[in-house]
Write an enzyme that holds these catalytic residues in place. Structure first.
Site, PDB file in Angstrom:
ATOM      1  N   ALA A 138      57.653-100.120  78.621  1.00 20.23           N
ATOM      2  CA  ALA A 138      56.447-100.511  79.362  1.00 20.23           C
ATOM      3  C   ALA A 138      56.574-101.891  79.985  1.00 20.23           C
ATOM      4  O   ALA A 138      57.090-102.829  79.371  1.00 20.23           O
ATOM      5  CB  ALA A 138      55.197-100.463  78.493  1.00 20.23           C
ATOM      6  N   GLY A 139      56.096-101.984  81.221  1.00 19.79           N
ATOM      7  CA  GLY A 139      55.984-103.265  81.903  1.00 19.79           C
ATOM      8  C   GLY A 139      57.071-103.567  82.904  1.00 19.79           C
ATOM      9  O   GLY A 139      56.940-104.503  83.701  1.00 19.79           O
ATOM     10  N   GLY A 172      52.426 -99.754  82.871  1.00 22.52           N
ATOM     11  CA  GLY A 172      52.131 -99.577  84.282  1.00 22.52           C
ATOM     12  C   GLY A 172      51.844-100.846  85.052  1.00 22.52           C
ATOM     13  O   GLY A 172      51.508-100.792  86.236  1.00 22.52           O
ATOM     14  N   ASN A 229      58.611 -95.562  83.619  1.00 19.25           N
ATOM     15  CA  ASN A 229      58.055 -94.459  84.397  1.00 19.25           C
ATOM     16  C   ASN A 229      57.490 -94.968  85.717  1.00 19.25           C
ATOM     17  O   ASN A 229      58.001 -94.647  86.782  1.00 19.25           O
ATOM     18  CB  ASN A 229      56.973 -93.732  83.589  1.00 19.25           C
ATOM     19  CG  ASN A 229      56.438 -92.516  84.321  1.00 19.25           C
ATOM     20  OD1 ASN A 229      57.134 -91.510  84.470  1.00 19.25           O
ATOM     21  ND2 ASN A 229      55.213 -92.597  84.813  1.00 19.25           N
ATOM     22  N   THR A 230      56.441 -95.792  85.645  1.00 14.61           N
ATOM     23  CA  THR A 230      55.742 -96.224  86.848  1.00 14.61           C
ATOM     24  C   THR A 230      56.654 -96.965  87.826  1.00 14.61           C
ATOM     25  O   THR A 230      56.526 -96.806  89.049  1.00 14.61           O
ATOM     26  CB  THR A 230      54.546 -97.118  86.475  1.00 14.61           C
ATOM     27  OG1 THR A 230      53.749 -96.454  85.492  1.00 14.61           O
ATOM     28  CG2 THR A 230      53.684 -97.426  87.677  1.00 14.61           C
ATOM     29  N   LYS A 266      58.256 -89.569  70.485  1.00 16.48           N
ATOM     30  CA  LYS A 266      57.825 -90.945  70.716  1.00 16.48           C
ATOM     31  C   LYS A 266      56.355 -91.062  70.355  1.00 16.48           C
ATOM     32  O   LYS A 266      55.509 -90.333  70.875  1.00 16.48           O
ATOM     33  CB  LYS A 266      58.039 -91.349  72.175  1.00 16.48           C
ATOM     34  CG  LYS A 266      57.556 -92.767  72.476  1.00 16.48           C
ATOM     35  CD  LYS A 266      57.470 -93.015  73.970  1.00 16.48           C
ATOM     36  CE  LYS A 266      56.633 -94.256  74.238  1.00 16.48           C
ATOM     37  NZ  LYS A 266      56.314 -94.407  75.662  1.00 16.48           N
TER      38      LYS A 266
END
Length: 264
Positions: free
Chosen positions: A194-195, A168, A216-217, A107
């Site tokens: 993301a987001g 994040g 992830n977050t 990635k």
């Protein structure tokens, strides 16, 4: 006696010749420890885990190692270039990843500035072309710009990964129109990257027709990461099923559930 309903064929997706059943990719950062990370990945039903090569211990046997908790035999590792702000750094990082683990499916992310962590698309495209020329199969983190998404695909990207919101942030998908445009034109997998903040965000991404979601977050920083991972698993499945089912048309006025004609 009614005939049994036949089971649908497995709903799989393929990237760079590799086929997967789970459409949820999870990260390996921000967790309390590798044990929680591994439990969350299992709860999510993930088959791919993305690994920040510069931030995760893959080689120092004197410290806890990711591979001891998330076995490469169980999960497909997706090395990423988190923290890279130039194409040169990103390419160097992935060359090291290939040397360390033989990974070619990777990635790519090249960031523009520390505050927003938005991708630098000019540097991203330049790095992509170099990596493709060296035999890497590259999934690319990018802005939600349909024009640049097409350029990335034309340059050989194995998958397009537009952000839903800043990394994040947990804000959810901010531009559904652009994500949908990218999905409609793409000939390679499209994954929101993301987001995402909660399960409804993941479901929306899948309802737009994306092939998967990377997060992830949203899991790592949840009060209960394992339970959130489970929620995300179900959200991705539900969003995919809703997309395949085809939602009803939006209407300006009410349409009664029970017909009005023929009433006594």
């Amino acid at each position: 006696m009614n005939a049994p309903v036949s089971s649908p064929a497995a709903d799989t997706w393929t990237v760079a010749g590799r086929t997967f059943t789970s459409r949820l990719i999870v990260g390996t950062g921000k967790y309390k420890d590798y044990a929680v990370n591994a439990a969350a990945a299992e709860a999510a039903g993930a088959e791919i885990v993305t690994v920040a090569v510069r931030r995760v211990n893959l080689t120092d046997k004197n410290q806890p190692m990711l591979v001891d908790f998330l076995s490469p035999d169980r999960f497909t590792y997706l090395p990423n270039t988190a923290g890279c702000f130039t194409g040169e750094d990103a390419v160097r990082t992935l060359r090291l990843a290939r040397e360390a683990g033989g990974w070619t499916l990777v990635k790519l992310e090249v960031l523009s500035d520390p505050k927003t962590l938005y991708p630098d698309m000019e540097e991203t495209l330049r790095a992509l072309k170099l990596l493709v020329s060296e035999g890497f199969e590259v999934m690319v983190y990018c802005s939600d710009d349909p024009v640049y998404a097409r350029k990335l695909e034309d340059a050989g990207a194995a998958a397009i990964m537009p952000l839903g919101a800043p990394i994040g942030s947990g804000l959810g998908i901010q531009n559904r129109v652009n994500i949908r445009l990218i999905v409609e034109q793409a000939r390679v997998p499209v994954l929101v990257d993301a987001g995402v903040g909660t399960a409804s965000d993941a479901a929306i991404g899948m309802e737009l027709g994306c092939d998967g979601i990377l997060m992830n977050t949203a899991i790592a920083e949840a009060r209960d990461p394992i339970r959130m991972a489970t929620a995300m698993k179900h959200a991705v499945i539900a969003g995919r099923e809703a997309y395949l089912a085809g939602r009803m048309q939006r209407k300006l006025y009410a349409d009664p559930s029970s017909p009005l004609a023929g009433l006594i």
